[in-house]
Write an enzyme that holds these catalytic residues in place. Structure first.
Site, mmCIF file in Angstrom:
data_model
loop_
_atom_site.group_PDB
_atom_site.id
_atom_site.type_symbol
_atom_site.label_atom_id
_atom_site.label_comp_id
_atom_site.label_asym_id
_atom_site.label_seq_id
_atom_site.Cartn_x
_atom_site.Cartn_y
_atom_site.Cartn_z
ATOM 1 N N SER A 1 0.874 -1.182 0.000
ATOM 2 C CA SER A 1 0.000 0.000 0.000
ATOM 3 C C SER A 1 0.902 1.220 0.000
ATOM 4 C CB SER A 1 -0.864 0.008 1.265
ATOM 5 O OG SER A 1 -1.422 1.294 1.476
ATOM 6 N N TYR B 1 -1.427 -0.655 10.508
ATOM 7 C CA TYR B 1 -1.655 -0.999 9.089
ATOM 8 C C TYR B 1 -0.464 -0.523 8.253
ATOM 9 C CZ TYR B 1 -3.726 -1.196 4.433
ATOM 10 O OH TYR B 1 -3.962 -1.474 3.107
HETATM 11 P P1 NAP Z 1 -11.400 -6.310 0.044
HETATM 12 O O1 NAP Z 1 -12.353 -6.145 -1.087
HETATM 13 O O2 NAP Z 1 -11.909 -6.202 1.440
HETATM 14 O O3 NAP Z 1 -10.635 -7.695 -0.172
HETATM 15 C C1 NAP Z 1 -9.936 -8.351 0.858
HETATM 16 C C2 NAP Z 1 -9.858 -9.817 0.490
HETATM 17 O O4 NAP Z 1 -9.133 -10.497 1.521
HETATM 18 C C3 NAP Z 1 -11.225 -10.456 0.378
HETATM 19 O O5 NAP Z 1 -11.247 -11.326 -0.733
HETATM 20 C C4 NAP Z 1 -11.346 -11.252 1.665
HETATM 21 O O6 NAP Z 1 -12.167 -12.389 1.408
HETATM 22 C C5 NAP Z 1 -9.904 -11.635 1.904
HETATM 23 N N1 NAP Z 1 -9.660 -11.940 3.305
HETATM 24 C C6 NAP Z 1 -9.844 -11.133 4.372
HETATM 25 N N2 NAP Z 1 -9.579 -11.807 5.505
HETATM 26 C C7 NAP Z 1 -9.248 -13.078 5.130
HETATM 27 C C8 NAP Z 1 -8.909 -14.255 5.842
HETATM 28 N N3 NAP Z 1 -8.842 -14.273 7.186
HETATM 29 N N4 NAP Z 1 -8.632 -15.380 5.142
HETATM 30 C C9 NAP Z 1 -8.711 -15.373 3.796
HETATM 31 N N5 NAP Z 1 -9.014 -14.302 3.060
HETATM 32 C C10 NAP Z 1 -9.294 -13.164 3.733
HETATM 33 O O7 NAP Z 1 -10.245 -5.210 -0.051
HETATM 34 P P2 NAP Z 1 -9.166 -4.902 -1.206
HETATM 35 O O8 NAP Z 1 -9.061 -3.440 -1.272
HETATM 36 O O9 NAP Z 1 -9.420 -5.667 -2.428
HETATM 37 O O10 NAP Z 1 -7.844 -5.441 -0.466
HETATM 38 C C11 NAP Z 1 -6.901 -6.278 -1.085
HETATM 39 C C12 NAP Z 1 -5.507 -5.861 -0.644
HETATM 40 O O11 NAP Z 1 -5.253 -4.542 -1.125
HETATM 41 C C13 NAP Z 1 -5.281 -5.817 0.862
HETATM 42 O O12 NAP Z 1 -4.041 -6.387 1.172
HETATM 43 C C14 NAP Z 1 -5.261 -4.311 1.170
HETATM 44 O O13 NAP Z 1 -4.466 -4.011 2.310
HETATM 45 C C15 NAP Z 1 -4.638 -3.789 -0.113
HETATM 46 N N6 NAP Z 1 -4.867 -2.363 -0.364
HETATM 47 C C16 NAP Z 1 -6.133 -1.881 -0.525
HETATM 48 C C17 NAP Z 1 -6.317 -0.517 -0.748
HETATM 49 C C18 NAP Z 1 -7.682 0.082 -0.913
HETATM 50 O O14 NAP Z 1 -7.795 1.334 -0.870
HETATM 51 N N7 NAP Z 1 -8.721 -0.710 -1.142
HETATM 52 C C19 NAP Z 1 -5.209 0.330 -0.820
HETATM 53 C C20 NAP Z 1 -3.942 -0.192 -0.652
HETATM 54 C C21 NAP Z 1 -3.780 -1.544 -0.432
HETATM 55 P P3 NAP Z 1 -13.144 -13.129 2.447
HETATM 56 O O15 NAP Z 1 -13.832 -12.078 3.246
HETATM 57 O O16 NAP Z 1 -14.036 -13.924 1.538
HETATM 58 O O17 NAP Z 1 -12.244 -13.990 3.261
#
Ligand code: NAP
Length: 278
Positions: free
Chosen positions: A150, A163
């Site tokens: 991130s 985080y």
């Molecule tokens: P998201 O839509 O909430 O996706 C998170 C994913 O992680 C979901 O598929 C969730 O699936 C899975 N997950 C969560 N807890 C889990 C567990 N205990 N076991 C297995 N799977 C788990 O959010 P996203 O934005 O796509 O996030 C993906 C990555 O991008 C993360 O690492 C986040 O830190 C990073 N990121 C996001 C942003 C942003 O602004 N969105 C910015 C920078 C970085 P289930 O709930 O089905 O398990």
């Protein structure tokens, strides 16, 4: 999710990509794009229904083999199953370490147990899966590791500090592996997304509509830019940063300073061992 116009259902197989957190957001878009690039897929997350629906759609649209591996990656037995797949499946050519959670509240408004759970998923799980996948990549002389960090990795004042620290770990581990694995046929890319429109923000406690729209990228654009960065050979991709030269200058300053960080003598400004006269 919009279809990628570059989709090519007849593309030559690229091996199998295992994507964590594939049930929603960024991970689900990686699944879509990688299937259209010719990868078979193993999709990991907790939500079985979402994984199955995505697998059905992508299998139908691309003709690729899409397997689902439902797992709670904070559960020891579940993570062991995913590690075993990474260790034993010789067809795996890419690991996308994407599963993660965030937080937006400061220390005084945060619960330590939630912070520890976040460190476990964002840091320990990513590390375990990396250690499970990389030896096979090295043995086969090929493999790609994509670690989703991130921008808070280099801007820890922006959101919750734990985080930010967890994502700084992801960046540092990726950079260390780029160094360690050089010449072994293994590619390591760290991706530093800025604000991206996913459920992440709801789960972190600040729904994305609270952010200025001009800060927020779609997950589709974020992933397409990251894959373009991978194609261009970038080791660190920051999809929103206008010029890669800015990152390169930041990196050059860090690397130059790294040659001056260890010395038998403390720096002169600390006046350690100075003779007091008079
Ligand atoms: P998201 O839509 O909430 O996706 C998170 C994913 O992680 C979901 O598929 C969730 O699936 C899975 N997950 C969560 N807890 C889990 C567990 N205990 N076991 C297995 N799977 C788990 O959010 P996203 O934005 O796509 O996030 C993906 C990555 O991008 C993360 O690492 C986040 O830190 C990073 N990121 C996001 C942003 C942003 O602004 N969105 C910015 C920078 C970085 P289930 O709930 O089905 O398990």
């Amino acid at each position: 999710m919009t279809a990628n116009p570059s989709a090519n259902p007849s593309a030559k197989t690229q091996g199998t990509a295992l994507i964590t957190g594939a049930s929603s957001g960024i991970g689900a878009v990686y699944a879509d794009r990688l299937a259209r690039r010719g990868f078979d897929l193993i999709l990991v997350a907790r939500n079985r229904e979402r994984l199955a629906a995505l697998a059905d759609r992508l299998g139908g649209e691309t003709g690729r083999k899409v397997e689902v591996l439902p797992a709670d990656l904070t559960d020891k037995a579940d993570i062991a199953r995913v590690e075993a797949v990474l260790r034993t499946r010789g067809d795996i050519t890419m690991l996308v370490n994407n599963a993660g959670v965030g937080a937006t509240a400061p220390l005084l408004a945060s619960d330590i147990d939630k912070m520890e759970a976040m460190i476990s998923l964002n840091v320990s799980v990513l590390t375990r899966l990396t250690y499970a996948a990389v030896p096979g990549f090295v043995a086969r002389g090929a493999g790609t590791l994509v670690n989703i960090a991130s921008i808070v990795a280099i801007s820890p004042e922006t959101l919750n500090g734990v985080y930010g620290g967890s994502k700084a770990f992801v960046l540092a581990l990726s950079q260390s592996l780029q160094h360690e694995l050089a010449g072994k046929g293994v590619r390591v890319q760290a991706v530093l997304p800025g604000a991206t429109a996913t459920e992440f923000w709801d789960i972190a406690g600040l729904p994305v509509h609270n952010l200025p729209g001009e800060w927020v990228m779609t997950a589709e654009d974020m992933v397409d830019a990251s894959l373009a960065g991978l194609d261009q050979g970038e080791q660190v991709t920051i999809p929103a940063l206008p010029s890669q030269d800015e990152w390169n200058a930041f990196e050059a300053a860090r690397r130059a300073m790294s040659t001056r960080l260890s010395n038998a003598a403390p720096a002169a400004r600390y006046k350690v061992g100075a003779t007091v006269s008079g």
